[in-house]
Design an enzyme around this catalytic site. Sequence first.
Site, PDB file in Angstrom:
ATOM      1  N   VAL A  15       0.820  -1.228   0.000  1.00  0.00           N
ATOM      2  CA  VAL A  15       0.000   0.000   0.000  1.00  0.00           C
ATOM      3  C   VAL A  15       0.851   1.275   0.000  1.00  0.00           C
ATOM      4  O   VAL A  15       0.594   2.207  -0.772  1.00  0.00           O
ATOM      5  CB  VAL A  15      -0.963   0.019   1.212  1.00  0.00           C
ATOM      6  CG1 VAL A  15      -1.880   1.215   1.139  1.00  0.00           C
ATOM      7  CG2 VAL A  15      -1.785  -1.248   1.252  1.00  0.00           C
ATOM      8  N   LYS A  79       9.761  -4.532   2.948  1.00  0.00           N
ATOM      9  CA  LYS A  79       9.920  -4.700   4.399  1.00  0.00           C
ATOM     10  C   LYS A  79      11.344  -4.356   4.806  1.00  0.00           C
ATOM     11  O   LYS A  79      12.289  -4.731   4.114  1.00  0.00           O
ATOM     12  CB  LYS A  79       9.623  -6.153   4.788  1.00  0.00           C
ATOM     13  CG  LYS A  79       8.143  -6.434   4.912  1.00  0.00           C
ATOM     14  CD  LYS A  79       7.925  -7.815   5.523  1.00  0.00           C
ATOM     15  CE  LYS A  79       6.566  -8.344   5.157  1.00  0.00           C
ATOM     16  NZ  LYS A  79       6.569  -9.600   4.437  1.00  0.00           N
ATOM     17  N   SER A 132       7.004   9.644   6.546  1.00  0.00           N
ATOM     18  CA  SER A 132       6.000   9.543   7.611  1.00  0.00           C
ATOM     19  C   SER A 132       4.652  10.084   7.162  1.00  0.00           C
ATOM     20  O   SER A 132       4.583  11.024   6.389  1.00  0.00           O
ATOM     21  CB  SER A 132       6.432  10.314   8.849  1.00  0.00           C
ATOM     22  OG  SER A 132       5.383  10.280   9.792  1.00  0.00           O
ATOM     23  N   LYS A 204      13.768  10.018  11.487  1.00  0.00           N
ATOM     24  CA  LYS A 204      12.453   9.377  11.334  1.00  0.00           C
ATOM     25  C   LYS A 204      12.160   8.488  12.552  1.00  0.00           C
ATOM     26  O   LYS A 204      11.032   8.431  13.043  1.00  0.00           O
ATOM     27  CB  LYS A 204      12.416   8.559  10.035  1.00  0.00           C
ATOM     28  CG  LYS A 204      11.210   7.634   9.899  1.00  0.00           C
ATOM     29  CD  LYS A 204       9.910   8.416   9.845  1.00  0.00           C
ATOM     30  CE  LYS A 204       8.642   7.671   9.597  1.00  0.00           C
ATOM     31  NZ  LYS A 204       8.408   6.354   9.989  1.00  0.00           N
ATOM     32  N   HIS A 207      11.175  10.654  15.364  1.00  0.00           N
ATOM     33  CA  HIS A 207       9.793  11.078  15.092  1.00  0.00           C
ATOM     34  C   HIS A 207       8.820  10.015  15.611  1.00  0.00           C
ATOM     35  O   HIS A 207       7.854  10.313  16.306  1.00  0.00           O
ATOM     36  CB  HIS A 207       9.593  11.300  13.592  1.00  0.00           C
ATOM     37  CG  HIS A 207       8.149  11.294  13.172  1.00  0.00           C
ATOM     38  ND1 HIS A 207       7.418  10.127  13.033  1.00  0.00           N
ATOM     39  CD2 HIS A 207       7.287  12.300  12.901  1.00  0.00           C
ATOM     40  CE1 HIS A 207       6.181  10.427  12.704  1.00  0.00           C
ATOM     41  NE2 HIS A 207       6.082  11.739  12.602  1.00  0.00           N
ATOM     42  N   ASN A 208       9.088   8.764  15.264  1.00  0.00           N
ATOM     43  CA  ASN A 208       8.187   7.683  15.687  1.00  0.00           C
ATOM     44  C   ASN A 208       8.169   7.534  17.205  1.00  0.00           C
ATOM     45  O   ASN A 208       7.122   7.263  17.797  1.00  0.00           O
ATOM     46  CB  ASN A 208       8.624   6.361  15.063  1.00  0.00           C
ATOM     47  CG  ASN A 208       8.204   6.245  13.617  1.00  0.00           C
ATOM     48  OD1 ASN A 208       8.046   7.247  12.938  1.00  0.00           O
ATOM     49  ND2 ASN A 208       8.024   5.032  13.133  1.00  0.00           N
ATOM     50  N   GLU A 211       6.076  10.043  18.621  1.00  0.00           N
ATOM     51  CA  GLU A 211       4.700   9.602  18.352  1.00  0.00           C
ATOM     52  C   GLU A 211       4.238   8.596  19.427  1.00  0.00           C
ATOM     53  O   GLU A 211       3.116   8.687  19.924  1.00  0.00           O
ATOM     54  CB  GLU A 211       4.691   8.982  16.957  1.00  0.00           C
ATOM     55  CG  GLU A 211       3.404   8.394  16.478  1.00  0.00           C
ATOM     56  CD  GLU A 211       3.623   7.707  15.115  1.00  0.00           C
ATOM     57  OE1 GLU A 211       4.360   8.231  14.251  1.00  0.00           O
ATOM     58  OE2 GLU A 211       3.067   6.614  14.929  1.00  0.00           O
ATOM     59  N   ARG A 309       3.214  -0.085  26.552  1.00  0.00           N
ATOM     60  CA  ARG A 309       2.683  -1.036  25.558  1.00  0.00           C
ATOM     61  C   ARG A 309       3.005  -2.464  25.990  1.00  0.00           C
ATOM     62  O   ARG A 309       2.169  -3.371  25.848  1.00  0.00           O
ATOM     63  CB  ARG A 309       3.291  -0.766  24.174  1.00  0.00           C
ATOM     64  CG  ARG A 309       2.821   0.524  23.553  1.00  0.00           C
ATOM     65  CD  ARG A 309       3.128   0.545  22.065  1.00  0.00           C
ATOM     66  NE  ARG A 309       2.917   1.886  21.506  1.00  0.00           N
ATOM     67  CZ  ARG A 309       2.899   2.157  20.216  1.00  0.00           C
ATOM     68  NH1 ARG A 309       3.083   1.210  19.323  1.00  0.00           N
ATOM     69  NH2 ARG A 309       2.711   3.390  19.786  1.00  0.00           N
ATOM     70  N   ARG A 467      28.894   3.652  45.446  1.00  0.00           N
ATOM     71  CA  ARG A 467      29.753   2.981  44.462  1.00  0.00           C
ATOM     72  C   ARG A 467      31.199   2.940  44.948  1.00  0.00           C
ATOM     73  O   ARG A 467      31.927   1.977  44.736  1.00  0.00           O
ATOM     74  CB  ARG A 467      29.661   3.696  43.106  1.00  0.00           C
ATOM     75  CG  ARG A 467      28.270   3.598  42.469  1.00  0.00           C
ATOM     76  CD  ARG A 467      28.211   4.325  41.130  1.00  0.00           C
ATOM     77  NE  ARG A 467      28.999   3.654  40.121  1.00  0.00           N
ATOM     78  CZ  ARG A 467      29.986   4.220  39.443  1.00  0.00           C
ATOM     79  NH1 ARG A 467      30.300   5.476  39.652  1.00  0.00           N
ATOM     80  NH2 ARG A 467      30.642   3.533  38.535  1.00  0.00           N
ATOM     81  N   HIS A 473      34.818   2.751  43.179  1.00  0.00           N
ATOM     82  CA  HIS A 473      34.626   3.364  41.865  1.00  0.00           C
ATOM     83  C   HIS A 473      35.043   4.828  41.834  1.00  0.00           C
ATOM     84  O   HIS A 473      34.980   5.452  40.796  1.00  0.00           O
ATOM     85  CB  HIS A 473      33.159   3.213  41.431  1.00  0.00           C
ATOM     86  CG  HIS A 473      32.784   1.778  41.145  1.00  0.00           C
ATOM     87  ND1 HIS A 473      33.432   1.029  40.204  1.00  0.00           N
ATOM     88  CD2 HIS A 473      31.849   0.967  41.696  1.00  0.00           C
ATOM     89  CE1 HIS A 473      32.910  -0.188  40.167  1.00  0.00           C
ATOM     90  NE2 HIS A 473      31.947  -0.249  41.081  1.00  0.00           N
TER      91      HIS A 473
HETATM   92  P1  2AM Z   1       5.234  -9.124  -2.877  1.00  0.00           P
HETATM   93  O1  2AM Z   1       4.008  -8.400  -3.324  1.00  0.00           O
HETATM   94  O2  2AM Z   1       5.814  -9.963  -3.954  1.00  0.00           O
HETATM   95  O3  2AM Z   1       5.040  -9.876  -1.598  1.00  0.00           O
HETATM   96  C1  2AM Z   1       5.755  -5.398   1.246  1.00  0.00           C
HETATM   97  O4  2AM Z   1       5.856  -6.683   1.751  1.00  0.00           O
HETATM   98  C2  2AM Z   1       6.319  -5.311  -0.160  1.00  0.00           C
HETATM   99  O5  2AM Z   1       7.673  -5.786  -0.161  1.00  0.00           O
HETATM  100  C3  2AM Z   1       5.582  -6.132  -1.190  1.00  0.00           C
HETATM  101  O6  2AM Z   1       5.546  -5.383  -2.381  1.00  0.00           O
HETATM  102  C4  2AM Z   1       6.434  -7.377  -1.337  1.00  0.00           C
HETATM  103  O7  2AM Z   1       6.340  -8.007  -2.587  1.00  0.00           O
HETATM  104  C5  2AM Z   1       7.814  -6.773  -1.175  1.00  0.00           C
HETATM  105  N1  2AM Z   1       8.829  -7.737  -0.735  1.00  0.00           N
HETATM  106  C6  2AM Z   1       8.898  -8.345   0.468  1.00  0.00           C
HETATM  107  N2  2AM Z   1       9.994  -9.128   0.532  1.00  0.00           N
HETATM  108  C7  2AM Z   1      10.627  -9.009  -0.665  1.00  0.00           C
HETATM  109  C8  2AM Z   1      11.814  -9.568  -1.199  1.00  0.00           C
HETATM  110  N3  2AM Z   1      12.581 -10.399  -0.483  1.00  0.00           N
HETATM  111  N4  2AM Z   1      12.145  -9.229  -2.467  1.00  0.00           N
HETATM  112  C9  2AM Z   1      11.374  -8.382  -3.188  1.00  0.00           C
HETATM  113  N5  2AM Z   1      10.243  -7.814  -2.723  1.00  0.00           N
HETATM  114  C10 2AM Z   1       9.874  -8.126  -1.472  1.00  0.00           C
END
Ligand code: 2AM
Length: 500
Positions: A15, A79, A132, A204, A207-208, A211, A309, A467, A473
């Site tokens: 996405v 990823k 982000s 970044k 930032h997280n 958050e 968390r 200490r 120390h």
């Molecule tokens: P996919 O659609 O073939 O699973 C999020 O997971 C994105 O990273 C997806 O577009 C996924 O492709 C891609 N992805 C995850 N691992 C990958 C890898 N080892 N090589 C290429 N694309 C990868």
Amino acid sequence: MPKPLSDIGLVGLAVMGQNLALNIADHGFQISVYNRTTETMEKFVAENPNTPGGVVGAKTLEEFVQSLSRPRKVIILVKAGGPTDAVINSLLPLLDAGDIVIDGGNALWTDTIRREKDLAAKGFRFVGSGVSGGEEGARFGPSLMPGGDPSSYEEIKAIWQAIAAKVDAVTGKPLMGATPGHPVEGGVPCTTYIGPNGAGHYVKMVHNAIEYGDMQMICESYDILRQLGGFTPAELSEIFGTWNKGKLDSFLIEITTDILQQKDPETGAPFVDIVLDAAGQKGTGKWTSVNALDMGVPAPTVAEAVFARCLSAVKEERVAASKQLTGPTVALSADKAQLVQAVHDALYCSKICSYAQGFQLMSAAQIEYKWSLDFGDIAKIWRGGCIIRAAFLQKITEAYTLNPKLANLLLDPFFQAEIDAAQANWRQVIALAATNGIPAPTFYSALSYYDGYRAATVPANLLQAQRDYFGAHTYERTDKPRGEAYHLDWPEPGRPQSKV
Ligand code: 2AM
């Protein structure tokens, strides 16, 4: 008619990748896209035939690379971790010297430092760019935090500035209202070159972490108001809605307002009451806390947000413990309006401390990694597009504009005055939480940070003596220059000190 070569390419059509590609195409840039699973790419290209810039699908990485103009610019959005390395390794044999690989994922900044070094040694250029704003941000304007080879930023700058979120030049407020094919016009883009190698991904990450703190503080406010004020979720939505018009105006307060008025479609109950109280996490808060510990920088509020968390996640254990462990009975507050104002102020003061810690952390990291971060610019690019976007960030920009070498946000005259005005309420809320047995770890820790930071004397004198007693120390003396080490020849434990 598509151009013979695309302006930029993107690998990874999940996405975020799809939305970022459409954002780029909406701004008139032609983009080539590749995905490991070809059907995903084909579906995406078929669904988006008429973007202003054009989307070109490639079935193989070879075809993909050949479709790009030089120097080639390839965004990787897969990823974080192993998959990013796998994609880089498949791409490199197909690229030429000077081509630019951009990792737009949530990479650990030390991985980015490693990759940048590795690619530079092979003649390629590497950019680690924080992105982000979630799916919506990627589609209509994220906050972009690019770091890495400075010459590559010059190559991607036009695209980065075009696709980033925009804020009003005068008020600093985000310009909203973009729709597919119709991005917002004008405004100041929420992106700037952050620094070499891993600087973008580090910023970044912080930032997280901020958050994480913001979210936990909002949750504590909600909890205290619900338990001590007896407010319903719908009433709380109104309270947060009012706060969103003032100093706390921010995306996270805005979505909290929406969430608290949402009903569960299945049962009609308030949606928050249907959601199980066990939080997930993906790691950026933890990375930040580990790094704070590694560098010896006090960032307790972020760490408390991560631990909150963790404690939430042991749901079954908490349910069992709740039947055994005791605490005070919660007493409803008599003055509800005062409680609301006090919690507002507690949230505001805690937030200032949490941001102060985040900026302290970046300040230490830039020394460690020899970066030269511009904190005013960093606050500026967080004013729009990202999850922590808030009116408040304008004030942080102003603080660092007034004094770029500000040692701590708490010392800025504006924030000092804000805490002066609100701290009595902040203390009152924490006292109320403690006496009523309501956990408020980020509120507590932020106040301890504030009181610790403003204390000329803390009890570390006794600690150093301990200490020195058990481990030799050594200690420094209050009546001698800093850096001189002393050791007392302590008597045996339990034996009374001989009188002089
Ligand atoms: P996919 O659609 O073939 O699973 C999020 O997971 C994105 O990273 C997806 O577009 C996924 O492709 C891609 N992805 C995850 N691992 C990958 C890898 N080892 N090589 C290429 N694309 C990868």
